[in-house]
Write a protein that holds these residues in place. Structure first.
Motif, short mmCIF file in Angstrom:
data_model
loop_
_atom_site.label_atom_id
_atom_site.label_comp_id
_atom_site.label_asym_id
_atom_site.label_seq_id
_atom_site.Cartn_x
_atom_site.Cartn_y
_atom_site.Cartn_z
N HIS A 16 0.85 -1.19 0.00
CA HIS A 16 0.00 0.00 0.00
C HIS A 16 0.88 1.24 0.00
O HIS A 16 2.01 1.22 0.49
N PHE A 17 0.32 2.30 -0.52
CA PHE A 17 1.01 3.59 -0.58
C PHE A 17 0.23 4.59 0.26
O PHE A 17 -0.96 4.77 0.07
N LEU A 18 0.90 5.23 1.21
CA LEU A 18 0.31 6.29 2.01
C LEU A 18 0.77 7.63 1.43
O LEU A 18 1.96 7.94 1.43
N HIS A 19 -0.17 8.39 0.90
CA HIS A 19 0.14 9.62 0.18
C HIS A 19 0.23 10.81 1.14
O HIS A 19 -0.77 11.29 1.63
N ILE A 20 1.44 11.27 1.37
CA ILE A 20 1.65 12.48 2.15
C ILE A 20 1.57 13.65 1.16
O ILE A 20 2.26 13.64 0.13
N PRO A 21 0.72 14.64 1.41
CA PRO A 21 0.56 15.74 0.45
C PRO A 21 1.87 16.44 0.12
O PRO A 21 2.74 16.61 0.97
N LYS A 22 1.99 16.84 -1.15
CA LYS A 22 3.11 17.61 -1.68
C LYS A 22 4.43 16.85 -1.63
O LYS A 22 5.49 17.41 -1.42
N THR A 23 4.36 15.52 -1.86
CA THR A 23 5.58 14.70 -1.89
C THR A 23 5.60 13.79 -3.13
O THR A 23 6.11 12.67 -3.07
N ALA A 24 5.02 14.24 -4.22
CA ALA A 24 4.97 13.51 -5.50
C ALA A 24 4.00 12.34 -5.48
O ALA A 24 4.05 11.47 -6.33
N GLY A 25 3.09 12.32 -4.53
CA GLY A 25 2.15 11.20 -4.41
C GLY A 25 1.24 11.03 -5.60
O GLY A 25 0.95 9.90 -6.01
N THR A 26 0.77 12.12 -6.18
CA THR A 26 -0.11 12.02 -7.34
C THR A 26 0.62 11.35 -8.50
O THR A 26 0.05 10.49 -9.20
N SER A 27 1.88 11.68 -8.70
CA SER A 27 2.67 11.05 -9.76
C SER A 27 2.84 9.56 -9.50
O SER A 27 2.76 8.75 -10.43
N GLU B 266 0.80 7.62 -7.74
CA GLU B 266 -0.51 6.99 -7.97
C GLU B 266 -0.76 6.81 -9.47
O GLU B 266 -1.24 5.76 -9.91
N ASP B 267 -0.44 7.83 -10.25
CA ASP B 267 -0.64 7.77 -11.70
C ASP B 267 0.23 6.68 -12.34
O ASP B 267 -0.23 5.94 -13.21
N GLN B 268 1.49 6.58 -11.90
CA GLN B 268 2.39 5.56 -12.45
C GLN B 268 1.91 4.16 -12.11
O GLN B 268 1.98 3.25 -12.94
N ARG B 269 1.43 3.97 -10.90
CA ARG B 269 0.90 2.67 -10.49
C ARG B 269 -0.30 2.30 -11.36
O ARG B 269 -0.41 1.17 -11.84
N LEU B 270 -1.22 3.23 -11.57
CA LEU B 270 -2.39 2.97 -12.39
C LEU B 270 -1.99 2.63 -13.82
O LEU B 270 -2.52 1.69 -14.43
N SER B 271 -1.02 3.36 -14.37
CA SER B 271 -0.54 3.08 -15.72
C SER B 271 0.05 1.68 -15.82
O SER B 271 -0.18 0.96 -16.79
N ALA B 272 0.81 1.29 -14.80
CA ALA B 272 1.40 -0.06 -14.79
C ALA B 272 0.31 -1.13 -14.73
O ALA B 272 0.41 -2.16 -15.39
N MET B 273 -0.73 -0.87 -13.97
CA MET B 273 -1.83 -1.83 -13.88
C MET B 273 -2.57 -1.92 -15.21
O MET B 273 -2.93 -3.00 -15.66
N GLN B 274 -2.81 -0.79 -15.85
CA GLN B 274 -3.51 -0.77 -17.13
C GLN B 274 -2.69 -1.44 -18.23
O GLN B 274 -3.25 -2.00 -19.16
N ALA B 275 -1.38 -1.40 -18.10
CA ALA B 275 -0.49 -2.04 -19.07
C ALA B 275 -0.26 -3.51 -18.70
O ALA B 275 0.55 -4.18 -19.33
N HIS B 276 -0.95 -3.99 -17.68
CA HIS B 276 -0.86 -5.38 -17.21
C HIS B 276 0.54 -5.76 -16.75
O HIS B 276 0.96 -6.90 -16.87
N VAL B 277 1.28 -4.77 -16.24
CA VAL B 277 2.60 -5.03 -15.69
C VAL B 277 2.47 -5.57 -14.27
O VAL B 277 3.32 -6.30 -13.80
N THR B 278 1.39 -5.25 -13.60
CA THR B 278 1.23 -5.64 -12.21
C THR B 278 -0.23 -5.88 -11.86
O THR B 278 -1.12 -5.44 -12.56
N GLY B 279 -0.43 -6.56 -10.75
CA GLY B 279 -1.75 -6.71 -10.17
C GLY B 279 -1.75 -6.04 -8.82
O GLY B 279 -0.93 -5.17 -8.56
N GLY B 280 -2.62 -6.47 -7.94
CA GLY B 280 -2.66 -5.90 -6.61
C GLY B 280 -3.53 -4.67 -6.55
O GLY B 280 -4.16 -4.28 -7.53
#
Length: 131
Positions: free
Chosen positions: A18-29, A31-45
């Motif tokens: 799990h990822f705990l997003h602390i504001p203003k520490t690149a968390g949105t980026s 989250e976006d990279q994780r979603l892209s990896a999931m959509q590209a079927h690189v990962t599950g979870g």
């Protein structure tokens, strides 16, 4: 090497992550990279942060005029404030702690002064309608 993190999933026999997003520490980026990896079927979870539907808290609310659709009331009753569920530390909410339980959790931190300046600029732009 972040590619190893993308591959962690309960179905692969690895622990969940799990990822705990602390504001203003690149968390949105992150989250976006994780979603892209999931959509590209690189990962599950699980998805992370604002995309993780399983994140719920005991006092889930909508925050006023914010575009935040899932938030928690945190703090003492007189001083409680609204916070996005993905920004709330699991130690602050019993229901949220249950979601993180049994998984490895990571966060990204930033030098406090840099983080403060970034938060100040963001809020100034947001309040002035430049966002």
């Amino acid at each position: 090497d972040l590619s190893r993190l993308w591959k962690l999933s309960p179905s692969s026999g690895d622990k969940c992550l799990h990822f705990l997003h602390i504001p203003k520490t690149a968390g949105t980026s992150i989250e976006d990279q994780r979603l892209s990896a999931m959509q590209a079927h690189v990962t599950g979870g699980p998805k992370w942060g604002r995309f993780e539907d399983e994140l719920t808290c005991t006092s889930q609310v909508k925050c006023g005029n914010w575009k935040v659709w899932r938030a928690c009331m945190v703090g003492e009753e007189a001083d409680s404030s609204c916070c996005s569920v993905w920004h709330v530390p699991p130690s602050r909410d019993f229901a949220l702690a249950g979601v993180y339980q049994g998984c490895e959790t990571f966060c990204v931190v930033r030098h406090p002064v840099d983080r403060f300046v970034s938060e100040f600029k963001y809020k100034t732009e947001f309040l002035n309608g430049h966002k």
